[in-house]
Design a protein around this motif. Structure first.
Motif, PDB file in Angstrom:
ATOM      1  N   GLY A 152      32.464  -0.934   7.670  1.00 28.20           N
ATOM      2  CA  GLY A 152      31.371  -1.528   6.918  1.00 28.20           C
ATOM      3  C   GLY A 152      30.242  -1.878   7.760  1.00 28.20           C
ATOM      4  O   GLY A 152      29.504  -2.729   7.154  1.00 28.20           O
ATOM      5  N   LYS A 153      30.101  -1.681   8.809  1.00 30.01           N
ATOM      6  CA  LYS A 153      28.939  -1.759   9.847  1.00 30.01           C
ATOM      7  C   LYS A 153      27.919  -1.054   9.545  1.00 30.01           C
ATOM      8  O   LYS A 153      27.831   0.253   9.456  1.00 30.01           O
ATOM      9  N   GLU A 154      26.737  -1.631   9.401  1.00 30.92           N
ATOM     10  CA  GLU A 154      25.283  -0.964   8.927  1.00 30.92           C
ATOM     11  C   GLU A 154      24.828   0.074  10.260  1.00 30.92           C
ATOM     12  O   GLU A 154      24.811  -0.269  11.456  1.00 30.92           O
ATOM     13  N   ILE A 155      24.687   1.452  10.035  1.00 34.73           N
ATOM     14  CA  ILE A 155      24.419   2.441  11.144  1.00 34.73           C
ATOM     15  C   ILE A 155      23.163   2.761  10.971  1.00 34.73           C
ATOM     16  O   ILE A 155      22.311   3.593  11.930  1.00 34.73           O
ATOM     17  N   ARG A 156      22.374   2.945   9.826  1.00 32.43           N
ATOM     18  CA  ARG A 156      21.095   3.212   9.344  1.00 32.43           C
ATOM     19  C   ARG A 156      20.562   2.666   8.223  1.00 32.43           C
ATOM     20  O   ARG A 156      21.501   2.486   7.340  1.00 32.43           O
ATOM     21  N   THR A 157      19.351   1.982   8.109  1.00 33.19           N
ATOM     22  CA  THR A 157      18.866   1.466   6.935  1.00 33.19           C
ATOM     23  C   THR A 157      17.598   2.172   6.562  1.00 33.19           C
ATOM     24  O   THR A 157      16.643   2.273   7.770  1.00 33.19           O
ATOM     25  N   LEU A 158      17.126   2.445   5.401  1.00 35.07           N
ATOM     26  CA  LEU A 158      16.014   3.340   5.240  1.00 35.07           C
ATOM     27  C   LEU A 158      15.308   2.384   4.108  1.00 35.07           C
ATOM     28  O   LEU A 158      15.910   2.118   2.908  1.00 35.07           O
ATOM     29  N   ILE A 159      13.989   1.947   4.006  1.00 34.88           N
ATOM     30  CA  ILE A 159      13.094   1.527   2.923  1.00 34.88           C
ATOM     31  C   ILE A 159      12.334   2.656   2.596  1.00 34.88           C
ATOM     32  O   ILE A 159      11.619   3.171   3.287  1.00 34.88           O
ATOM     33  N   ILE A 160      12.473   3.144   1.331  1.00 33.59           N
ATOM     34  CA  ILE A 160      11.979   4.162   0.929  1.00 33.59           C
ATOM     35  C   ILE A 160      10.715   3.845  -0.023  1.00 33.59           C
ATOM     36  O   ILE A 160      11.049   3.323  -1.075  1.00 33.59           O
ATOM     37  N   GLY A 161       9.554   4.378   0.267  1.00 31.29           N
ATOM     38  CA  GLY A 161       8.232   3.909  -0.471  1.00 31.29           C
ATOM     39  C   GLY A 161       7.712   4.888  -1.391  1.00 31.29           C
ATOM     40  O   GLY A 161       8.884   6.006  -1.996  1.00 31.29           O
ATOM     41  N   LYS A 162       6.520   5.179  -1.627  1.00 31.10           N
ATOM     42  CA  LYS A 162       5.809   6.251  -2.204  1.00 31.10           C
ATOM     43  C   LYS A 162       5.788   7.307  -1.770  1.00 31.10           C
ATOM     44  O   LYS A 162       6.027   7.795  -0.525  1.00 31.10           O
ATOM     45  N   ARG A 164       0.860  -1.188   0.094  1.00 33.50           N
ATOM     46  CA  ARG A 164       0.052  -0.067   0.066  1.00 33.50           C
ATOM     47  C   ARG A 164       0.860   1.299   0.098  1.00 33.50           C
ATOM     48  O   ARG A 164       0.602   2.346  -0.766  1.00 33.50           O
ATOM     49  N   TYR A 165       1.989   1.270   0.742  1.00 39.71           N
ATOM     50  CA  TYR A 165       2.789   2.306   0.883  1.00 39.71           C
ATOM     51  C   TYR A 165       3.842   2.326  -0.117  1.00 39.71           C
ATOM     52  O   TYR A 165       4.849   3.041   0.129  1.00 39.71           O
ATOM     53  N   GLY A 166       4.138   1.392  -1.049  1.00 39.93           N
ATOM     54  CA  GLY A 166       5.074   1.391  -1.973  1.00 39.93           C
ATOM     55  C   GLY A 166       6.547   0.858  -1.332  1.00 39.93           C
ATOM     56  O   GLY A 166       7.481   1.057  -1.800  1.00 39.93           O
ATOM     57  N   LEU A 167       6.401   0.130  -0.146  1.00 37.16           N
ATOM     58  CA  LEU A 167       7.566  -0.447   0.485  1.00 37.16           C
ATOM     59  C   LEU A 167       7.835  -1.775   0.183  1.00 37.16           C
ATOM     60  O   LEU A 167       8.599  -2.451   0.837  1.00 37.16           O
ATOM     61  N   GLY A 168       7.289  -2.421  -0.705  1.00 33.54           N
ATOM     62  CA  GLY A 168       7.434  -3.851  -1.034  1.00 33.54           C
ATOM     63  C   GLY A 168       8.502  -4.096  -2.218  1.00 33.54           C
ATOM     64  O   GLY A 168       9.525  -3.113  -2.199  1.00 33.54           O
ATOM     65  N   ASP A 169       8.105  -4.765  -3.236  1.00 32.34           N
ATOM     66  CA  ASP A 169       9.153  -4.929  -4.337  1.00 32.34           C
ATOM     67  C   ASP A 169       9.381  -3.663  -5.050  1.00 32.34           C
ATOM     68  O   ASP A 169       8.244  -2.962  -5.436  1.00 32.34           O
ATOM     69  N   GLY A 170      10.379  -3.197  -5.512  1.00 36.03           N
ATOM     70  CA  GLY A 170      10.399  -1.802  -6.099  1.00 36.03           C
ATOM     71  C   GLY A 170      10.815  -0.781  -5.100  1.00 36.03           C
ATOM     72  O   GLY A 170      11.090   0.390  -5.780  1.00 36.03           O
ATOM     73  N   ALA A 171      10.679  -0.712  -3.950  1.00 37.76           N
ATOM     74  CA  ALA A 171      11.113   0.210  -2.942  1.00 37.76           C
ATOM     75  C   ALA A 171      12.795   0.483  -3.262  1.00 37.76           C
ATOM     76  O   ALA A 171      13.395  -0.493  -3.353  1.00 37.76           O
ATOM     77  N   VAL A 172      13.198   1.720  -2.795  1.00 37.71           N
ATOM     78  CA  VAL A 172      14.452   2.177  -2.538  1.00 37.71           C
ATOM     79  C   VAL A 172      15.165   1.646  -1.276  1.00 37.71           C
ATOM     80  O   VAL A 172      14.340   1.960  -0.410  1.00 37.71           O
ATOM     81  N   LYS A 173      16.086   1.015  -1.492  1.00 35.79           N
ATOM     82  CA  LYS A 173      16.726   0.695  -0.143  1.00 35.79           C
ATOM     83  C   LYS A 173      18.159   1.441   0.193  1.00 35.79           C
ATOM     84  O   LYS A 173      19.101   1.178  -0.799  1.00 35.79           O
ATOM     85  N   ALA A 174      18.288   2.446   1.123  1.00 35.80           N
ATOM     86  CA  ALA A 174      19.447   2.910   1.385  1.00 35.80           C
ATOM     87  C   ALA A 174      20.202   2.349   2.664  1.00 35.80           C
ATOM     88  O   ALA A 174      19.384   2.506   3.742  1.00 35.80           O
TER      89      ALA A 174
END
Length: 305
Positions: free
Chosen positions: A122-132, A105-115
C-alpha cells in the motif's frame, strides 16, 4: 572559384554542421523518460469525482470504487494504464512553478485527474496529476510525484486515466473455442430443438437435430454454434429486475460444463425499436445486448436450412 569564396563556403558548411549538431543535442536532452522498476500492485485513480481502484487478482484485472462490488476489468484498458504509469516520456518542462495560477493554466488544479500507483504493502511508488491535453490531443500536461515541475508528456493521458468503473469494466461474459461445444438446446416460443454432435472437434462435424423434421445444413449449424462461444454485453444493468415477457433459453454444453443464456425482447423507446436484455449462468449480473449479439441466440430454424 577564388580562394576567398572557398573559405566562405567552407565556413558556412562548418557553421551549418554545428547548428544541426546543436539541434540534435537539444532535442535529445529535452526528452526524459520516467520509469519505475517495481510493478505496482494496485492503482487508485480519482477522476470526475469518482475513485477507481484497479488491481490484479490471480492475473486478472479487477476494478471497483473501493466500496461496492468488484468487477472483472477490461484487460486492454488496464494494461494501458499500467504502461503509462511505469514509463512516462517527457517531451519538455513547461514550468518550474506550481503556483495556483500556473496549475490552473495547465488544467492541474481542481478537476485534474490524480493517479496513484501503490506497491503490495500500500505504499505510494508513483503519483501523477494529469491536466489538460495539448491542442493536438497527443500530449498532456502532467506533474510527477512531489516535484514542482510541470511536464508536457507523450500520450493523451486524460482519456487513458479518466475512465469510470463502468468504463473500465469488462464487457465479456465468456469466450472459448466453439469446437468445445457438443450440444445446444433451444427453448423458445417458436419451438424446442436440440443440436448434438459427437465429432465437434473436426472441421465438418455432423449434427443430429431433434424437434424438427426439416433437413438442415451442417455447415450453417457449425458456423452458428461456433458463434455462441463468445458473449459480450453492450451494457451492464444496475437492476436485478427482469422483464415480464417471454424469453428464449439457450443451453450450451461445453464438455461437462453447462452454460445457460436467456434472452428477453422488449419494446424500445422509439417506435418499432427492440431492446434485448439477457442473463447468463456465468455472471450474476443482467445485461443488454446489441442486435447482432442477441441475434446469435435468437437464430431461426429457417436460417439453418
Amino acid at each position: 572559384m577564388n580562394k576567398r569564396k572557398i573559405i566562405l563556403l567552407s565556413a558556412t558548411g562548418i557553421l551549418l554542421c554545428v547548428y544541426i549538431l546543436q539541434v540534435i543535442l537539444v532535442g535529445k536532452n529535452s526528452v526524459k523518460t520516467f520509469t519505475i522498476k517495481e510493478e505496482p500492485a494496485s492503482y487508485s485513480i480519482l477522476a470526475n469525482g469518482e475513485t477507481v481502484i484497479l488491481s490484479k487478482e490471480n492475473d486478472i484485472w479487477i476494478v471497483s470504487n473501493g466500496k461496492d462490488e468488484k468487477y472483472k476489468a477490461n484487460a486492454g484498458f488496464a494494461d494501458n494504464i499500467q504502461s503509462n504509469v511505469t514509463e512516462i516520456k517527457s517531451l519538455d518542462v513547461v514550468s518550474h512553478s506550481d503556483s495556483e495560477t500556473v496549475l490552473e493554466r495547465y488544467g492541474l488544479g481542481d478537476g485534474a485527474v490524480k493517479a496513484v500507483a501503490l506497491d503490495k504493502n500500500g505504499k505510494e511508488i508513483r503519483t501523477l496529476i494529469i491536466g489538460k491535453e495539448s491542442s493536438t490531443g497527443s500530449q498532456t500536461y502532467v506533474k510527477i510525484d512531489s516535484g514542482k515541475d510541470i511536464y508536457l508528456v507523450s500520450g493523451a493521458l486524460k482519456s487513458v486515466f479518466g475512465k469510470s468503473v463502468e468504463d473500465l469494466r469488462s464487457k465479456e461474459v465468456y469466450r472459448f473455442d466453439g469446437k468445445e461445444i457438443g450440444k445446444v438446446n433451444i427453448n423458445s416460443l417458436a419451438g424446442n430443438w436440440t443440436f448434438e454432435t459427437k465429432n465437434s472437434n473436426t472441421e465438418k462435424p455432423e449434427w443430429t437435430v431433434s424437434g424438427i423434421a426439416d433437413k438442415l445444413d451442417d455447415s450453417k449449424i457449425t458456423s452458428w454454434i461456433n458463434s455462441l462461444a463468445i458473449l459480450n454485453v453492450e451494457t451492464w444493468r444496475n437492476t436485478s429486475q427482469l422483464p415480464k415477457s417471454e424469453s428464449t433459453e439457450v443451453t450450451i454444453y461445453k464438455g461437462e460444463k453447462i452454460i445457460q443464456v436467456t434472452i428477453y425482447q422488449i419494446a424500445g423507446e422509439a417506435e418499432g425499436e427492440v431492446q434485448y436484455i439477457g442473463t447468463c449462468s456465468e455472471t450474476p449480473y443482467s445485461f443488454t445486448l446489441n442486435k447482432y449479439m442477441a441475434g446469435k441466440f435468437l437464430k431461426s430454424i429457417e436460417e439453418l436450412k
